[in-house]
Every structure is written in C-alpha cells, then in structure tokens.
Design an enzyme around this catalytic site. Structure first.
Site, PDB file in Angstrom:
ATOM      1  N   THR A 106     -47.180  62.955 103.264  1.00 12.73           N
ATOM      2  CA  THR A 106     -47.264  61.685 103.158  1.00 12.73           C
ATOM      3  C   THR A 106     -47.681  61.236 101.775  1.00 12.73           C
ATOM      4  O   THR A 106     -48.353  62.031 101.193  1.00 12.73           O
ATOM      5  CB  THR A 106     -48.557  60.866 103.904  1.00 12.73           C
ATOM      6  OG1 THR A 106     -48.587  59.641 103.498  1.00 12.73           O
ATOM      7  CG2 THR A 106     -49.818  61.582 104.019  1.00 12.73           C
ATOM      8  N   ASP A 135     -49.539  59.304 100.872  1.00 11.92           N
ATOM      9  CA  ASP A 135     -50.841  58.497 100.780  1.00 11.92           C
ATOM     10  C   ASP A 135     -52.098  59.367 100.614  1.00 11.92           C
ATOM     11  O   ASP A 135     -52.877  59.030 100.407  1.00 11.92           O
ATOM     12  CB  ASP A 135     -50.804  57.715 102.101  1.00 11.92           C
ATOM     13  CG  ASP A 135     -49.889  56.612 102.549  1.00 11.92           C
ATOM     14  OD1 ASP A 135     -49.202  56.345 101.487  1.00 11.92           O
ATOM     15  OD2 ASP A 135     -49.824  56.184 103.672  1.00 11.92           O
ATOM     16  N   GLU A 192     -52.388  48.763  98.294  1.00  8.51           N
ATOM     17  CA  GLU A 192     -51.707  47.637  99.047  1.00  8.51           C
ATOM     18  C   GLU A 192     -52.747  47.448 100.328  1.00  8.51           C
ATOM     19  O   GLU A 192     -52.682  46.168 100.876  1.00  8.51           O
ATOM     20  CB  GLU A 192     -50.461  48.100  99.687  1.00  8.51           C
ATOM     21  CG  GLU A 192     -50.326  49.427 100.609  1.00  8.51           C
ATOM     22  CD  GLU A 192     -49.124  49.885 101.137  1.00  8.51           C
ATOM     23  OE1 GLU A 192     -47.990  49.351 100.861  1.00  8.51           O
ATOM     24  OE2 GLU A 192     -49.183  50.937 101.760  1.00  8.51           O
ATOM     25  N   ARG A 201     -41.629  56.369  97.230  1.00  6.97           N
ATOM     26  CA  ARG A 201     -41.244  57.359  98.007  1.00  6.97           C
ATOM     27  C   ARG A 201     -39.940  58.090  97.667  1.00  6.97           C
ATOM     28  O   ARG A 201     -39.667  58.910  98.123  1.00  6.97           O
ATOM     29  CB  ARG A 201     -40.880  56.711  99.357  1.00  6.97           C
ATOM     30  CG  ARG A 201     -42.469  56.192  99.745  1.00  6.97           C
ATOM     31  CD  ARG A 201     -42.532  56.456 101.284  1.00  6.97           C
ATOM     32  NE  ARG A 201     -41.730  56.272 102.307  1.00  6.97           N
ATOM     33  CZ  ARG A 201     -41.593  55.215 103.102  1.00  6.97           C
ATOM     34  NH1 ARG A 201     -42.448  54.564 103.395  1.00  6.97           N
ATOM     35  NH2 ARG A 201     -40.587  55.009 103.964  1.00  6.97           N
TER      36      ARG A 201
END
Ligand code: F6P
Length: 362
Positions: A137, A139, A234, A286
C-alpha cells in the site's frame, strides 16, 4: 508444487516487481505458478486464471500497476453481485474459492494486498486455505513491517509536486495547499512534507486548528517569506470534525476520502487575506515506475514470500524489520493499524526545523 498469486485492493508501484520475484523464485524451484486476475475474481471464475512463466514476467520490474489487474470491490466474503434491478447484493462466495483452488490443484496462494486483502487472506486461512501475504500500500499503514512497498514511490511523487509548487507559490506570494493520499494515516504527508520542506503538515493523527495554521503563515509573511506550502493528508479531520468527501463510493468499496484541501485553502484565504490555492495530487501517487527502493523491497518481498510458502508459514505476512525480511502472523498485524506516532523523531525533528503541525503556536 503449484502456487497462485493474486493482487488485491488499490494498485501500488512495485506490484509487478513482487510478482516477478515470486514467479522467478518459484520457477527456479521447479514449481508451477498461476495468476488470478483481478484479485480473487479469477479464483471465483469471474475472471481469468493465467499461467505465470518466466516469459510472463520479463521486463515488468519497472512497470507500475499490476499485470494481474486488481479490484477494491472483491472481498469473497461480501462479493457485490449485480441484481436484475441494477442494485448490488453482497454475498459470501468464500467456499467457492476454496473449492476452485482445490480443483485447479493450487497448493498455496501468495496474496499481495493491504490490510483489506490481508484480512480476507486471514479469514480464508481459517477456512483451511494455505496463504502467505505480502504487504502492499502506498499508505504505509500496515503494522508489523517498517515499510510497505509503493510508499516510497508515492512519497517521491509528492516531493516532486511540492518542489514544483514551491517555485510557483514563491513567484506569486501565494499559499498552496497540497492534498496527498494516505486514507486514515498521515505517513505520505509527513515524509513528503519534511523531505519537500513544507511549512505546515496536517495529518489525521495530530489534531490541529485553523488559527494556528494561519498564525504560521502570518509569521512567515512577517519574516519576509511571503509564500507558504501546506501539505495535508486526505484523511486529516477538519477542526469542526468534518472529513473531506469526493464523490460516491460504489457498493463493496470503502468510503472515499479526499477533498479537504479546498476547504482549508478557502478558509486560509478568508482569514489571512492571502491568495490561496489547493491541489489534490490523487492517483498520480499510485502510478508510474517504482523507485529503486521500492523495486528492491518488492523483489525481497517476492523472494521471501516463496521462501515462506516453502516453509509452510500459512497465515503469515512477509515484513521488513530492518535490516531483515521476516515473517509475522497476519493475526498480529491486523490487531492494530499502523499510524504516525505524534512523538516520532520525524515529527520532533520537523518541529525543530520550523514545520508547523497546526497544533502549537509559532
Ligand atoms: O489505500 C491506497 C489509496 O490510494 C488511499 O491512499 C486512497 O484513499 C485510496 O486508495 C483511493 O482508492 P480508490 O482508487 O479506490 O479511489
């Protein structure tokens, strides 16, 4: 030995590098490798199952995306099935996966995904499937590993954007608010903000106030630095408790996050009188070719996943615990998500070099 590989959830740079390393490591042991297209859809018969050979993975190290494609609406435990009236109904199709895998002669599965895919993998392991996970990920919010692959590339994309925003912001004496991804974690904002020398970084893990953000911008102005760069994750909650929402999620998807930057920019402009613009970096983070760091980490993860299959580490995930790649039980990984620690040395150093997190006076 016959193994299968699937990629689930949002794509991340490095997916192909993991697939390549896993296929080549498996083939060098004389194993057969199959690829399940679009996450578990292949194994459910809704998409293809393809053979993965040394030829299939030739030249893919530097390519973003995933040759196996992916989906973030594919949990076999809550599979969205289109109804005749156009609505979706979520049904449990997990038994089908197990049966199909058995029929295909699959001895083990390498499931490459984030916390959602890892949780699905763990539920399938409980039902008897032999699965090893690989943490993916941008993230970086998966516990048990220092880093997920894809994160470094996303951070570098964000840094490049911050560098570019600096020159235009400075030329116009503007405030620029850059929104980066990360869902409920602030790692991309923190790493890119520090490396890109942002003036303010706002993350979900540190509550902030608009007064203190504006105080920082005004103090820079007073010191002759008439532009400011604000990097916001975000998922950062606005001081009134609201989160940004862009668009509607589809059935079977997690709620979409994003859109806080514009609200923050408008408020900064009203309060400081300075022209303020927002930008959402979005899916650029991404895409593209993985960085050298991500290529190496992905390759190590792919090789280690095959070693974990060989060792029968079902229900384990490969992980970076520097300087080594280890395996950790997925159960442990899923106990708590990884988040930015508000007292982490990166946060402390960021404060020391003058970056505001919108929670303290200048
Ligand atoms: O989890 C990775 C991620 O890129 C998050 O940072 C972001 O909130 C989400 O996926 C976006 O997902 P989608 O591509 O489904 O909008």
């Amino acid at each position: 030995m016959r193994i299968a590989i699937s990629t689930g959830g949002g794509d991340a740079p490095g997916l192909n590098a993991v697939i390549r390393a896993a296929v080549l490591s498996a083939r060098s042991r004389g194993w057969d490798v199959l690829g399940s297209k679009r996450g578990f859809a292949g194994l459910l018969g809704d998409d293809e199952i393809i053979p993965l050979t040394t030829d299939s993975v030739r030249g893919i190290m530097a390519h973003g995306g995933t040759i196996l494609r992916t989906t973030n609406r594919g949990s076999p435990f809550a599979y969205p099935v289109l109804q005749p009236d156009g609505s979706y109904k979520e049904i449990d199709r997990s038994d089908e996966i197990i049966e199909n895998a058995r029929n295909l002669g699959i001895d083990a599965l390498i499931s490459i995904g984030g916390d959602g895919s890892l949780s699905i993998a763990q539920q399938l392991v409980r039902k008897g499937m032999r699965i090893v996970g690989v943490p993916k990920t941008i993230d970086n919010d998966v516990a048990g590993t220092v880093m997920t692959f894809g994160f470094d590339t996303a951070v570098n994309t964000a840094i490049e954007a911050i560098d570019k925003l600096h020159t235009t912001a400075e030329s116009h004496d503007r405030v620029m608010v850059l929104e980066v991804m990360g869902r409920d974690a602030g790692f991309i904002a923190l790493y890119a903000g520090v490396a890109g020398t942002a003036d303010v970084i706002l993350v979900p893990e540190i509550p902030w106030s608009m007064d203190l953000v504006c105080e920082k911008i005004r103090s820079r102005d007073a010191a002759g630095r008439r532009f400011s760069i604000v990097v916001v994750a975000e998922g950062a909650t606005l001081p009134n408790g609201e989160v940004g929402i862009i668009g509607e999620s589809l059935p079977g998807q997690l709620r979409r996050v994003g859109g806080v930057a514009e609200t923050i920019a408008r408020e900064i402009q009203v309060r400081t009188g300075k022209e303020t613009r927002s930008m959402v970096l979005g899916h650029l983070q991404r895409g593209g070719s993985p960085t050298g760091y991500d290529r190496l980490l992905s390759t190590r993860f792919g090789g280690a996943a095959v070693e974990a299959v060989e060792a029968g580490k079902w229900g384990h995930m490969v992980a970076l615990q520097s300087p080594h790649i280890v395996t950790v039980p997925i159960d442990e990984v899923l106990r708590e998500p990884k988040r930015v620690e508000p007292d982490h040395d990166i946060v402390r150093t960021a404060r020391a070099v003058g970056i505001s997190f919108g929670d303290r006076g200048v």
